[in-house]
Design a protein around this motif. Structure first.
Motif, short mmCIF file in Angstrom:
data_model
loop_
_atom_site.label_atom_id
_atom_site.label_comp_id
_atom_site.label_asym_id
_atom_site.label_seq_id
_atom_site.Cartn_x
_atom_site.Cartn_y
_atom_site.Cartn_z
N LEU A 20 0.82 -1.20 0.00
CA LEU A 20 0.00 0.00 0.00
C LEU A 20 0.86 1.26 0.00
N THR A 21 1.99 1.21 0.70
CA THR A 21 2.90 2.36 0.71
C THR A 21 3.47 2.61 -0.68
N LEU A 22 3.88 1.55 -1.36
CA LEU A 22 4.42 1.70 -2.72
C LEU A 22 3.38 2.29 -3.66
N LEU A 23 2.13 1.85 -3.54
CA LEU A 23 1.07 2.38 -4.38
C LEU A 23 0.70 3.81 -3.97
N ALA A 24 0.88 4.12 -2.69
CA ALA A 24 0.51 5.45 -2.20
C ALA A 24 1.47 6.53 -2.69
N ILE A 25 2.70 6.17 -3.01
CA ILE A 25 3.67 7.19 -3.45
C ILE A 25 3.19 7.89 -4.71
N PRO A 26 2.89 7.18 -5.80
CA PRO A 26 2.38 7.89 -6.98
C PRO A 26 1.01 8.51 -6.75
N PHE A 27 0.19 7.91 -5.87
CA PHE A 27 -1.11 8.52 -5.56
C PHE A 27 -0.91 9.88 -4.90
N ARG A 28 0.00 9.96 -3.93
CA ARG A 28 0.27 11.24 -3.29
C ARG A 28 0.90 12.22 -4.26
N ALA A 29 1.61 11.72 -5.25
CA ALA A 29 2.15 12.60 -6.29
C ALA A 29 1.03 13.24 -7.09
N VAL A 30 0.00 12.45 -7.42
CA VAL A 30 -1.14 13.00 -8.16
C VAL A 30 -1.87 14.05 -7.33
N THR A 31 -2.11 13.75 -6.05
CA THR A 31 -2.83 14.72 -5.22
C THR A 31 -2.02 16.01 -5.08
N GLY A 32 -0.69 15.88 -4.95
CA GLY A 32 0.14 17.08 -4.87
C GLY A 32 0.09 17.89 -6.15
N TRP A 33 0.19 17.20 -7.28
CA TRP A 33 0.13 17.87 -8.58
C TRP A 33 -1.22 18.55 -8.80
N LEU A 34 -2.29 17.84 -8.50
CA LEU A 34 -3.63 18.39 -8.68
C LEU A 34 -3.84 19.62 -7.81
N TYR A 35 -3.35 19.55 -6.59
CA TYR A 35 -3.47 20.70 -5.69
C TYR A 35 -2.62 21.88 -6.16
N ASN A 36 -1.40 21.59 -6.55
CA ASN A 36 -0.52 22.67 -7.01
C ASN A 36 -1.06 23.37 -8.25
N ARG A 37 -1.73 22.63 -9.10
CA ARG A 37 -2.24 23.21 -10.34
C ARG A 37 -3.58 23.92 -10.16
N THR A 38 -4.38 23.53 -9.16
CA THR A 38 -5.72 24.07 -9.03
C THR A 38 -5.96 24.85 -7.74
N SER A 39 -5.13 24.67 -6.74
CA SER A 39 -5.33 25.27 -5.42
C SER A 39 -6.64 24.82 -4.78
#
Length: 292
Positions: A190-209
């Motif tokens: 789950l940790t390995l899968l969570a790394i790219p998931f957290r990358a998406v959430t970070g990217w989505l937040y950075n792009r949209t606030s």
């Protein structure tokens, strides 16, 4: 004590969550060992609200006062964004999950009413319920409080790497139940899968606030495979005799890897502050505070 909490807001949130929050999440397991039955989803929701959202709000107030709370509220309620962002949030993982299911099994033999129910009840309704009851509040804490602060100090990709094992450990009560070794293996996966998931959430937040969009992405992914409460998701309704497991996590991980590669690890991050400015508490996207 208050000053120490202000200097280490992330540590304060984690101490609260991994004691009070996780106790709430594990109460159904504890009750089961005593021959009692408690609602797992109900206590998981309580864990998210009391263990994550509550300390995120209190700590934001302690570190930033009313200005910080208003800024956090604005990020939660930010919704006026290009419709393409909403399309990304609610379509990419469900569509990928459906494609993966079609690759693993024959096309569903469900009737048209069942297919309609899978779309409206399984995907749309469960996304809305998950967003309102749990996933938005999870992301207020993980993305809007923890990850944004780590990003200011360490960069977006490292922030995702550091948040992922904490996010995975949040789900320990859901994967526990087998042997100790099996639980540890599941948490590592789950940790390995969570790394790219957290990358998406970070990217989505950075792009949209918008924490609303981040929570929507999280909720739509869960709606692909959720079972029983608050209702069956899309794939369980389409394939009632099949169990595709965490197919939504696999799809989210693939999307995350693509985002990491496409942004070269920047994840839409803006310029970071340095020196004393980096120690100022977060009140806006890309701004983080405390010394955690």
């Amino acid at each position: 004590m208050t000053e120490k909490i202000r200097r280490h807001p992330i540590a304060a949130l984690l101490v609260w969550f991994f004691t009070v929050g996780q106790l709430l999440a594990f109460l159904p397991r504890i009750a089961e060992s005593q021959g009692l039955e408690l609602s797992v989803p109900l206590f998981v929701t309580a864990s998210n609200l009391i263990g994550l959202l509550l300390p995120a709000l209190v700590l934001t107030w302690l570190c930033n006062g009313r200005t910080g709370l208003r800024a956090l509220r604005d990020r939660i309620l930010t919704w006026r964004r290009n419709p393409w962002w909403y399309l990304f949030a609610v379509v990419v993982v469900p569509l990928g999950g459906l494609v993966l299911a079609l690759l693993l099994a024959d096309p569903p033999t469900a009737s048209r009413p069942v297919m309609t129910a899978a779309l409206l009840q399984g995907l749309v309704l469960q996304t809305a319920l998950g967003l309102i009851t749990s996933n938005l509040w999870e992301e207020v804490a993980w993305t809007g409080f923890v990850q944004v602060r780590l990003q200011q100090r360490h960069g977006a990709l490292r922030a995702a790497l550091m948040t992922a094992p904490l996010f995975a450990l949040q789900h320990a009560a859901l994967v526990a139940g087998g042997s100790f070794a099996a639980t540890i293996i599941l948490l590592l996966v789950l940790t390995l899968l969570a790394i790219p998931f957290r990358a998406v959430t970070g990217w989505l937040y950075n792009r949209t606030s918008s924490l609303l969009l981040v929570g929507l992405f999280h909720a739509a992914g869960n709606a692909v495979a959720v079972r029983e409460w608050p209702g069956d998701g899309m794939l369980p309704l389409l394939y009632p005799g099949e169990n595709f497991g965490p197919v939504h996590l696999l799809v989210s991980a693939v999307v995350g890897v693509i985002v990491i590669a496409a942004t070269r690890g920047r994840l839409g991050e803006g310029p970071r502050r340095s020196g004393g400015a980096a120690a100022t508490d977060a009140v806006a996207p890309g701004r983080a505070g405390g010394r955690d």
